[in-house]
Design a protein around this motif. Structure first.
Motif, mmCIF file in Angstrom:
data_model
loop_
_atom_site.group_PDB
_atom_site.id
_atom_site.type_symbol
_atom_site.label_atom_id
_atom_site.label_comp_id
_atom_site.label_asym_id
_atom_site.label_seq_id
_atom_site.Cartn_x
_atom_site.Cartn_y
_atom_site.Cartn_z
ATOM 1 N N GLY A 3 25.717 50.881 42.022
ATOM 2 C CA GLY A 3 26.290 49.833 41.171
ATOM 3 C C GLY A 3 26.147 50.168 39.702
ATOM 4 O O GLY A 3 27.071 49.963 38.899
ATOM 5 N N ASN A 4 24.957 50.702 39.332
ATOM 6 C CA ASN A 4 24.755 51.118 37.936
ATOM 7 C C ASN A 4 25.738 52.224 37.545
ATOM 8 O O ASN A 4 26.284 52.239 36.439
ATOM 9 C CB ASN A 4 23.315 51.605 37.742
ATOM 10 C CG ASN A 4 22.297 50.487 37.882
ATOM 11 O OD1 ASN A 4 22.652 49.306 37.766
ATOM 12 N ND2 ASN A 4 21.054 50.825 38.159
ATOM 13 N N SER A 5 25.967 53.152 38.489
ATOM 14 C CA SER A 5 26.914 54.238 38.219
ATOM 15 C C SER A 5 28.320 53.686 38.048
ATOM 16 O O SER A 5 29.083 54.143 37.192
ATOM 17 C CB SER A 5 26.874 55.260 39.361
ATOM 18 O OG SER A 5 25.594 55.842 39.471
ATOM 19 N N GLU A 6 28.684 52.688 38.886
ATOM 20 C CA GLU A 6 30.010 52.086 38.743
ATOM 21 C C GLU A 6 30.156 51.419 37.379
ATOM 22 O O GLU A 6 31.213 51.502 36.752
ATOM 23 C CB GLU A 6 30.239 51.053 39.845
ATOM 24 C CG GLU A 6 30.523 51.669 41.195
ATOM 25 C CD GLU A 6 30.985 50.639 42.204
ATOM 26 O OE1 GLU A 6 30.433 50.625 43.315
ATOM 27 O OE2 GLU A 6 31.881 49.859 41.870
ATOM 28 N N VAL B 231 19.899 44.229 36.634
ATOM 29 C CA VAL B 231 20.108 43.095 37.522
ATOM 30 C C VAL B 231 19.605 41.841 36.811
ATOM 31 O O VAL B 231 18.483 41.790 36.316
ATOM 32 C CB VAL B 231 19.361 43.279 38.854
ATOM 33 C CG1 VAL B 231 19.596 42.075 39.765
ATOM 34 C CG2 VAL B 231 19.811 44.559 39.544
ATOM 35 N N VAL B 232 20.489 40.813 36.740
ATOM 36 C CA VAL B 232 20.142 39.571 36.048
ATOM 37 C C VAL B 232 20.414 38.406 36.988
ATOM 38 O O VAL B 232 21.465 38.339 37.629
ATOM 39 C CB VAL B 232 20.962 39.404 34.752
ATOM 40 C CG1 VAL B 232 20.659 38.058 34.101
ATOM 41 C CG2 VAL B 232 20.652 40.543 33.790
ATOM 42 N N SER B 233 19.440 37.507 37.079
ATOM 43 C CA SER B 233 19.607 36.271 37.849
ATOM 44 C C SER B 233 19.445 35.112 36.895
ATOM 45 O O SER B 233 18.561 35.114 36.035
ATOM 46 C CB SER B 233 18.570 36.182 38.971
ATOM 47 O OG SER B 233 18.692 37.265 39.864
ATOM 48 N N SER C 241 23.251 36.164 40.981
ATOM 49 C CA SER C 241 22.623 37.430 40.662
ATOM 50 C C SER C 241 23.683 38.526 40.591
ATOM 51 O O SER C 241 24.530 38.644 41.480
ATOM 52 C CB SER C 241 21.569 37.768 41.724
ATOM 53 O OG SER C 241 20.974 39.020 41.445
ATOM 54 N N ALA C 242 23.617 39.328 39.524
ATOM 55 C CA ALA C 242 24.662 40.325 39.318
ATOM 56 C C ALA C 242 24.123 41.496 38.522
ATOM 57 O O ALA C 242 23.083 41.394 37.847
ATOM 58 C CB ALA C 242 25.849 39.706 38.575
ATOM 59 N N LEU C 243 24.825 42.631 38.641
ATOM 60 C CA LEU C 243 24.569 43.783 37.775
ATOM 61 C C LEU C 243 25.382 43.602 36.498
ATOM 62 O O LEU C 243 26.591 43.366 36.559
ATOM 63 C CB LEU C 243 24.987 45.076 38.469
ATOM 64 C CG LEU C 243 23.945 45.762 39.354
ATOM 65 C CD1 LEU C 243 24.562 46.974 40.026
ATOM 66 C CD2 LEU C 243 22.722 46.190 38.558
ATOM 67 N N LEU C 244 24.717 43.672 35.347
ATOM 68 C CA LEU C 244 25.392 43.431 34.073
ATOM 69 C C LEU C 244 25.187 44.608 33.137
ATOM 70 O O LEU C 244 24.152 45.287 33.163
ATOM 71 C CB LEU C 244 24.857 42.156 33.406
ATOM 72 C CG LEU C 244 24.924 40.849 34.196
ATOM 73 C CD1 LEU C 244 24.305 39.735 33.396
ATOM 74 C CD2 LEU C 244 26.348 40.525 34.568
ATOM 75 N N SER D 166 30.424 43.450 34.770
ATOM 76 C CA SER D 166 29.538 42.844 35.758
ATOM 77 C C SER D 166 30.064 43.048 37.165
ATOM 78 O O SER D 166 31.260 43.234 37.374
ATOM 79 C CB SER D 166 29.383 41.343 35.480
ATOM 80 O OG SER D 166 30.631 40.679 35.563
ATOM 81 N N LYS D 167 29.116 43.028 38.111
ATOM 82 C CA LYS D 167 29.458 43.082 39.526
ATOM 83 C C LYS D 167 28.423 42.264 40.288
ATOM 84 O O LYS D 167 27.215 42.500 40.155
ATOM 85 C CB LYS D 167 29.480 44.519 40.029
ATOM 86 C CG LYS D 167 29.988 44.640 41.458
ATOM 87 C CD LYS D 167 30.307 46.069 41.817
ATOM 88 C CE LYS D 167 30.974 46.130 43.193
ATOM 89 N NZ LYS D 167 31.392 47.494 43.544
ATOM 90 N N PRO D 168 28.858 41.297 41.100
ATOM 91 C CA PRO D 168 27.910 40.455 41.841
ATOM 92 C C PRO D 168 27.056 41.299 42.771
ATOM 93 O O PRO D 168 27.524 42.251 43.390
ATOM 94 C CB PRO D 168 28.816 39.493 42.614
ATOM 95 C CG PRO D 168 30.110 39.518 41.892
ATOM 96 C CD PRO D 168 30.247 40.885 41.316
#
Length: 796
Positions: free
Chosen positions: A38-41, A229-231, A236-239, A257-259
């Protein structure tokens, strides 16, 4: 408790401990891997975002640079011609699809704009003077972002010199939900824009909706410049948050962002499968701890190792477990995950370099190939710039779906005709570009001819045949230039030269750059001439040979250029058609001609007015209604009008042209085929046309006294027309002998310099009065334009 039991329990406990540790290690490593993916995306999405924004910036830069260096626009900026300035801004804005176009004075005040946006109205100071200063100091284009708090714009500024600094031109795209959606479709991420204010973040645009959009303020505050990752108030999602423009550091920020539910979707499936594997392994441990260790622990260690490799970004190494149980399924899931990630990356890279409709390389890719070819200075190559003739008419009359099919058909034709060593690309719109590697001019001409021959005159699309010819311009390296941009420009100039000459193929000729610049200047001057009444109509009389009197006059447009002098219609009419000015010229001719016809009626001069129509007029469905409106406005009887159209104009789109001609004929306007015998129509086509008259081209009339074939053509045309109840006009009558010969052939009407050259309205009236007076002196009352004895009184 005996030893066997203790051993069993110890072994079982050891197996349970090993399983639990393995299970935890695999899940933790896999979860970390998915999060890292996800971080790579997000990181890849950031690069795609930067490329997309840079692409928009480049598009704006090209558009603003073209406008700022346009001679006509600079002249308008110097003279303060507000109408021309605004027209140029609107035209260039529409051409590149920009949302705002501005002209900024040397005092940093917005003097003209194509859209009234808060903070960018005409008469207000331009907010970012540093952009103007940078552009002026560097004599180049600068870009930046305008953030009003309510909306945001990506702006590009270019100085206007004539020859000293006169101001700046600025073009901009809005940073809105549509842009966010476009970038989201490329990155598979949610994209949001927010402005940093004194009270916190204010959302400008986003792909998120509903409650998630309302939670964006907290998300912007919690996000950092690295993926995390932030909640919080939103799921909660990758921001990842970053400034829109890191160099200038203004308050606009971007949030990718991505959930986590999407990031860990495959992880949940993997975890469930691993749990099943662990349960099976525990049951087997009851039957045999050592067997469980040998059959389960080893594969699990392989999965843990594979998970760590995936977390490091190695997607090509597979974990092959030939088994039909859950371990085999887990192996397949790992392989599918690896393939999916690799395919998404390849798709993103492919889409950035290829056209979505045709699948051909796009402008970005072909420019790279041209630059690479030019770098090999010892190898010649050629460029073919290809334009589909009449493509706009195809879109307008048949629809964009058919237009897309035509583009795909042409793309297929080019790919089939060219060799595998050559490159075919869609350059944009209805233009294609072919890079012929290791090709001298001779091979380029042969391939261009082969492309034209293979296409023919129509494209077959199933049950529909579309008439679509090609115009091909050729530029060769190094004969016509050594720089990629120079070659592209000259290939395009050659293509337009092919269109001007109605030739399918044309090779660039030295000096055409100057001709191209002159044509661009003439287009700007012609636009101003339309706005400033710089055009006029001349009238040439038409003599009824049987009655011996003038029964009509042909309206001929004239343009006396302030510096060029007389500019032939044969030169500026094609320019007007290509620049989209032909409708304005047609409306000018109709208004001016109708007004003159009204004056003649008030002076009791009873003659018909002949007006020429362009091929583009026959493709305009609004022409009949505009003519009806003008007839009502000037109180003109439609039977006093004759519209002349050429055979070639009708043949561009026969069905569409016939529909327009039928409506004009229904109004009561008479129709004439101009230059008959030089076009592409046949007798079968002629009988379909709702025409009243044929006009024999002057090339045949000139030779009727000296050429038996020309005389035969004219005589047979007159006889054919009379059989079909059509009148015949012969143009190019240069002597009394030709006039007498036409009388003997029973031709109806003569027109030419023997009678009179085209004259302005005042001189035409004087000539008509003089001609009628001479007829009265000779005692021939039939020469009276009104047909009676009171000709002089009627003319006055």
């Amino acid at each position: 408790m005996n030893f066997r039991t203790r051993t069993f329990l110890v072994l079982l406990a050891l197996v349970a401990i090993v399983e639990a540790a393995t299970f935890g290690a695999v899940l933790n490593a896999t979860r970390s891997n998915f999060i890292e993916q996800g971080n790579s995306e997000l990181s890849l999405g950031q690069l795609v975002f930067d490329n997309a924004i840079q692409s928009r910036t480049d598009e704006l830069s090209v558009g603003v640079r073209v406008l700022a260096r346009d001679f006509g626009f600079k002249r308008a900026a110097v003279t303060g011609d507000a109408a021309t300035i605004r027209s140029a801004l609107v035209n260039h804005q529409s051409r590149i699809g920009a949302d705002v176009a501005l002209l900024i004075s040397r005092d940093s005040e917005i003097t003209a704009g194509s859209a009234e946006l808060s903070g960018l109205e005409a008469g207000t100071p331009f907010p970012y003077t540093d952009m103007l200063n940078n552009a002026r100091d560097g004599d180049s284009t600068t870009d930046g972002v305008f953030d009003s708090g309510e909306f945001a714009l990506q702006l590009v500024v270019e100085p206007v010199f004539a020859p000293d600094l006169k101001g700046w031109v600025a073009f901009g795209f809005r940073l809105d939900d549509e842009l966010a959606a476009q970038i989201s479709s490329l990155t598979n991420l949610d994209v949001s824009f927010a402005s940093m204010t004194d009270s916190g973040y204010a959302v400008v645009a986003s792909t998120l909706v509903g409650t998630q959009r309302k939670s964006l303020v907290d998300a912007f505050s919690a996000a950092t410049a690295t993926p995390s990752v932030v909640s919080g108030s939103m799921d909660s999602a990758l921001l990842l948050r970053r400034p829109f423009d890191e160099q200038r550091g203004h308050g606009l920020h971007v949030l990718l962002s991505k959930p986590m539910s999407e990031v860990l979707a495959a992880y949940s499936v993997l975890r469930a499968r691993l749990m099943v594997v662990m349960l099976v392994a525990f049951c087997l441990a009851v039957l045999g701890a050592r067997a469980l260790t040998d059959t389960v622990a080893k594969p699990l260690r392989r999965f843990a190792s594979a998970a760590r490799r995936i977390s490091e970004g190695h997607y090509d190494e597979r974990v092959d477990i030939k088994s039909g149980d859950e371990l085999g399924q887990l192996s397949t899931a790992f392989a599918d995950m690896q393939n999916g990630i690799r395919e998404r990356q390849e798709k993103i890279e492919y889409q950035s370099r290829h056209d979505a409709l045709t699948g051909l390389p796009n402008r970005t890719r072909i420019n790279e190939l041209i630059a690479n070819a030019a770098a090999q200075t010892d190898t010649p190559f050629s460029l073919l710039m290809i334009d589909i003739n009449g493509f706009k008419a195809i879109n307008d009359t048949l629809g964009h779906a058919i237009g897309d099919d035509v583009l795909k058909a042409v793309a297929h034709l080019l790919s089939e005709t060219c060799s595998s060593e050559d490159s075919v690309a869609r350059h944009g719109g209805d233009e294609f570009l072919v890079l012929l590697n290791d090709a001298a001019p001779g091979r380029a001409r042969r391939i261009a001819r082969a492309i034209v021959d293979d296409l023919g005159e129509t494209i077959s699309l199933g049950e529909i045949d579309v008439r679509a010819g090609l115009n091909i311009g050729i530029a060769c390296f190094p004969e016509h230039g050594s720089e990629p941009n120079e070659l592209l420009r000259r290939a395009e100039i050659a293509m337009y030269a092919a269109k001007d000459r109605s030739e399918p193929v044309f090779e660039y000729v030295d000096g055409q750059d100057e001709d191209h610049l002159r044509r661009l200047t003439l287009v700007g001057d012609l636009r101003r001439a339309l706005d400033d009444d710089g055009l006029s109509l001349y009238y040439q009389p038409k003599l009824d040979l049987a009655l011996g009197r003038v029964t009509g006059a042909e309206a001929l447009i004239r343009w006396i250029h302030p510096t060029e002098g007389f500019v032939s219609p044969e030169e500026f009419i094609p320019l007007a058609e290509r620049a989209g000015l032909i409708r304005g010229i047609t409306d000018f001719v109709l208004r001016t001609g109708f007004a003159q016809l009204k004056c003649w009626r008030e002076q009791h001069i009873d003659i018909a007015l002949c007006i020429n129509l362009s091929a583009f007029d026959l493709l305009d469905n609004s022409l009949p209604s505009r003519v009806e409106s003008l007839l009502s406005r000037y109180g003109i009887d439609a039977t006093s009008l004759v519209f002349e159209i050429t055979e070639s104009a009708i043949m561009q789109d026969v069905d569409q042209s016939l529909a327009v001609l039928q409506r004009l004929r229904g109004i009561g306007i008479r129709l004439s085929i101009d230059d008959f015998g030089t076009g592409h129509s046949s007798l079968a086509q002629l009988k379909r046309l709702p025409v009243d008259e044929l006009k024999i081209d002057k090339s045949f009339v000139f030779g009727i006294l000296t050429s038996e074939s020309d005389a035969a053509i004219v005589r047979s045309t007159v006889e054919l027309a009379h059989v079909m109840n059509l009148k015949v006009t012969a143009e190019g009558v240069e002597s009394a002998e030709v006039e007498d010969a036409l009388k003997d052939m029973h031709c109806d009407i003569a027109q030419g310099y023997h009678l009179s050259k085209p004259l302005p309205a005042d001189e035409f009236n004087g000539w008509l009065e003089s001609y009628s007076s001479r007829s009265l002196l000779t005692g021939d009352a039939s020469n009276d334009p009104s047909g009676g004895d009171n000709a002089a009184e009627n003319i006055s």
